[in-house]
Design a protein around this motif. Sequence first.
Motif, short mmCIF file in Angstrom:
data_model
loop_
_atom_site.label_atom_id
_atom_site.label_comp_id
_atom_site.label_asym_id
_atom_site.label_seq_id
_atom_site.Cartn_x
_atom_site.Cartn_y
_atom_site.Cartn_z
N GLN A 256 0.82 -1.20 0.00
CA GLN A 256 0.00 0.00 0.00
C GLN A 256 0.86 1.26 0.00
N LYS A 257 1.99 1.22 0.71
CA LYS A 257 2.88 2.38 0.76
C LYS A 257 3.48 2.65 -0.62
N VAL A 258 3.86 1.56 -1.31
CA VAL A 258 4.43 1.71 -2.65
C VAL A 258 3.42 2.38 -3.57
N VAL A 259 2.17 1.92 -3.49
CA VAL A 259 1.11 2.49 -4.33
C VAL A 259 0.86 3.95 -3.97
N ASN A 260 0.79 4.25 -2.68
CA ASN A 260 0.53 5.63 -2.25
C ASN A 260 1.63 6.58 -2.67
N ASP A 261 2.89 6.12 -2.57
CA ASP A 261 4.01 6.97 -2.99
C ASP A 261 3.91 7.30 -4.48
N PHE A 262 3.55 6.31 -5.27
CA PHE A 262 3.40 6.54 -6.71
C PHE A 262 2.21 7.47 -6.98
N LEU A 263 1.13 7.27 -6.23
CA LEU A 263 -0.06 8.10 -6.39
C LEU A 263 0.26 9.58 -6.18
N LEU A 265 3.14 11.12 -6.59
CA LEU A 265 3.91 11.60 -7.74
C LEU A 265 3.02 11.82 -8.96
N LEU A 266 2.08 10.89 -9.15
CA LEU A 266 1.19 10.97 -10.31
C LEU A 266 0.25 12.16 -10.19
N GLU A 267 -0.18 12.49 -8.98
CA GLU A 267 -1.03 13.67 -8.79
C GLU A 267 -0.33 14.93 -9.28
N THR A 268 0.95 15.01 -8.99
CA THR A 268 1.72 16.16 -9.46
C THR A 268 1.82 16.17 -10.98
N GLN A 269 2.01 14.99 -11.56
CA GLN A 269 2.17 14.87 -13.01
C GLN A 269 0.89 15.21 -13.76
N ALA A 309 -4.37 -9.62 -4.09
CA ALA A 309 -3.33 -8.63 -4.37
C ALA A 309 -3.91 -7.34 -4.93
N VAL A 310 -4.85 -6.74 -4.20
CA VAL A 310 -5.54 -5.55 -4.71
C VAL A 310 -4.58 -4.37 -4.90
N GLU A 311 -3.46 -4.38 -4.19
CA GLU A 311 -2.49 -3.30 -4.39
C GLU A 311 -2.04 -3.24 -5.84
N HIS A 312 -1.89 -4.42 -6.45
CA HIS A 312 -1.51 -4.45 -7.86
C HIS A 312 -2.62 -3.90 -8.74
N LEU A 313 -3.87 -4.22 -8.41
CA LEU A 313 -4.99 -3.72 -9.20
C LEU A 313 -5.04 -2.20 -9.20
N VAL A 314 -4.82 -1.61 -8.03
CA VAL A 314 -4.84 -0.15 -7.93
C VAL A 314 -3.67 0.45 -8.71
N MET A 315 -2.48 -0.14 -8.54
CA MET A 315 -1.32 0.35 -9.27
C MET A 315 -1.55 0.27 -10.78
N LEU A 321 -3.67 5.88 -15.99
CA LEU A 321 -3.69 7.34 -15.92
C LEU A 321 -2.34 7.91 -16.33
N GLU A 322 -1.25 7.26 -15.92
CA GLU A 322 0.07 7.76 -16.28
C GLU A 322 0.27 7.73 -17.80
N LEU A 323 -0.14 6.64 -18.46
CA LEU A 323 -0.01 6.55 -19.91
C LEU A 323 -0.84 7.64 -20.60
N VAL A 324 -2.07 7.84 -20.13
CA VAL A 324 -2.93 8.86 -20.71
C VAL A 324 -2.33 10.25 -20.50
N THR A 325 -1.80 10.50 -19.31
CA THR A 325 -1.20 11.80 -19.00
C THR A 325 0.00 12.08 -19.90
N GLU A 326 0.83 11.07 -20.10
CA GLU A 326 2.00 11.23 -20.99
C GLU A 326 1.56 11.55 -22.42
N ALA A 327 0.50 10.87 -22.87
CA ALA A 327 0.01 11.13 -24.23
C ALA A 327 -0.62 12.52 -24.32
N ARG A 328 -1.33 12.94 -23.28
CA ARG A 328 -1.97 14.26 -23.28
C ARG A 328 -0.93 15.38 -23.30
#
Length: 653
Positions: A256-263, A265-269, A309-315, A321-328
């Motif tokens: 969960q911490k790994v996912v939250n840390d990425f989240l 960063l992604l919010e900023t992106q 392994a719901v942490e993987h599902l969320v990630m 979203l990251e792929l879409v953001t990069e394309a946008r």
Amino acid sequence: MTIKFNVNDFLFQLFPVEKNNIEELHDFLKRFYTEGPFEPEIEILDNIITVKIDSTTINEDKESYQRLVNLCEKGQFSEAKPLVQKLISKTPNVSEYYRIYGQILSDEGEQEEAINNLIDALRWNPKNEWALLMMGNIFAKYKGDTDTALTYYNQVLVEKPNDHLTLNNIGANLMQLGKTKDALQYFNKALKVQPNYPNTHLALGLIAETEQDFEDSFKHALNALKANKNRDVIHDNSFRIAIESAQKLTKNIDGQKVVNDFLVLLETQCGKPIRVEIDENISTAAKIEFAEYYDRTYHLVKYKSSYPAVEHLVMHELMHLELVTEAREQDLNQLFVTNDSLKSKFIYSLDKFTKKLKNSGVSDDGVSKYLQLLFNGINLQAYNTPIDLFIEDRIYNNYPELRPFQFLSMLAIVQEGINASTKPEVVKNSPSSILSKSKIFNLVNALHLKDLYQVDLIKDHNPTKLELNQAKEFYSEFEDYRKDKAPSEEYELVQHWAEDLKIDAYFELVPENKNNRKTIEDVLSEIEEDPFGLNTIDPSKERKMKKFLDSHSDKSINSAVAMYMVGALEFFKSMNKVKVKELAFEFATLGMTGIDPNKDGYSIPSIKNTSFSGYKALAYYYVSWAVGIPEMLSQLQMPFDKEYALAQKLFNL
């Protein structure tokens, strides 16, 4: 039989040993001329090598020896015992006879007598590997004397210092005797000699599992699967350890911490907050709802808590979203769009299957719902499969701590794919063409699982050769892209693969702008809410119609009615005349109360989840009579003959 050789250059051409190395030559000749337990006598004198083979004894005893081996393999020691005693009495210089006798005695619990016979075996042949191993086993297991056991084990390695099979066998023997620390030394040596021997990795995985080092057991289990080409006991045990170790790791790792840390960063992106919540009512394991499509100030990830392994599902959804953001960021994002017209093509392609369902007693409503599910399902696979490959690659490469989560989650998805395409009831009740295309997408996921985690479930899909070859071609194309993927390139694979499978006619990829941002889930959801497409406007088709109207109509023609009539013709074209006639009378009933062109909210009971504007209702009213009851059309006295004539031209474009 006696064979003589001169020691010269020619001799060393016959036998592959170092030139003039007489000792190596002696050992090679002994191995070469040994037959079963029968060894030759070799003499080297005055540059002459003499090889003596007791062919008479071999011929006499060979049959008895083979019978002895067969009896021992079957555990029939009472019959084997007198036979081996007879062979020893007749030919007392054969080491292997004593070794077999020692094995029989050991199995009967006579360890001292077994040791005596094994010593005799080693006196006749000190290099008898199996006699040395048995001596080690007896001292370790029955005498509790590990030091003496290791003396015999190590003697095997004097002759075979780099034989990974011997090293592994010794390790296995010690492991069975509970001498884990000693066993580890031999397994690690075996691994250095041969890093790709599955038995060694499995053994190390078992030891690590026992010691609750689940990270190491997970690693060795996957290595064992990678090295093993067979679906055997080694494979099954390795698979079990991989799953159990991954399950334990998911409880010990703070995913969960790994996912939250990425989240964060992604919010900023992406420039917007991201929320995550449980929703047991969604149709998939997880989904992301983009802020722009739901008129929200935040993106929302939903997932089902019942999945592993719901942490993987969320990630995974965050990676979408990251792929879409990069394309946008480079104005390259694309939207997956479909509509009633495209769905009609899909349904038309399954005309024979539809008739089969109806003939078997399935109601029209049931057929319609099932075709809707098939349409949604194949479109979801067409869109998600290639994109998911890039997402899983990113998770695997950038977040190794999430691999146990990812392994369990990907495994569950692949196993779902197997069930979805191989269950007898599914196969029986599915159109073969769609089932085959779906299976190809599932096979691509299975190839990715094998690539990342060495678990090979490809054959479990029961693929045809053509299906497997197509899946491999797709995966090969993905591998070309994965090396240096640029933003939005994932959509190229979506398009290419759909074209190859001939399902590209059921959707369109269009450039995204702020006014048309929809996910595939949104689009398919709209189709479910508006199954006939009556509330859906195809922008591409609308542009073509407006262009045509501008050049082919005059001011006396109502363009809005003409355009709505095109939609009505599309709507009624797949219906039989009886059904169209029924709808015509429903529109007539609506018309009795009056239809105001400037009002909205008109509806027909038989067409669920629809809302007609005034002009649209008038257009469908007219067309339903023109198609279903043309002989009575004039009685309506509706002033739309020119619009209908123009709509027919538009419809046939």
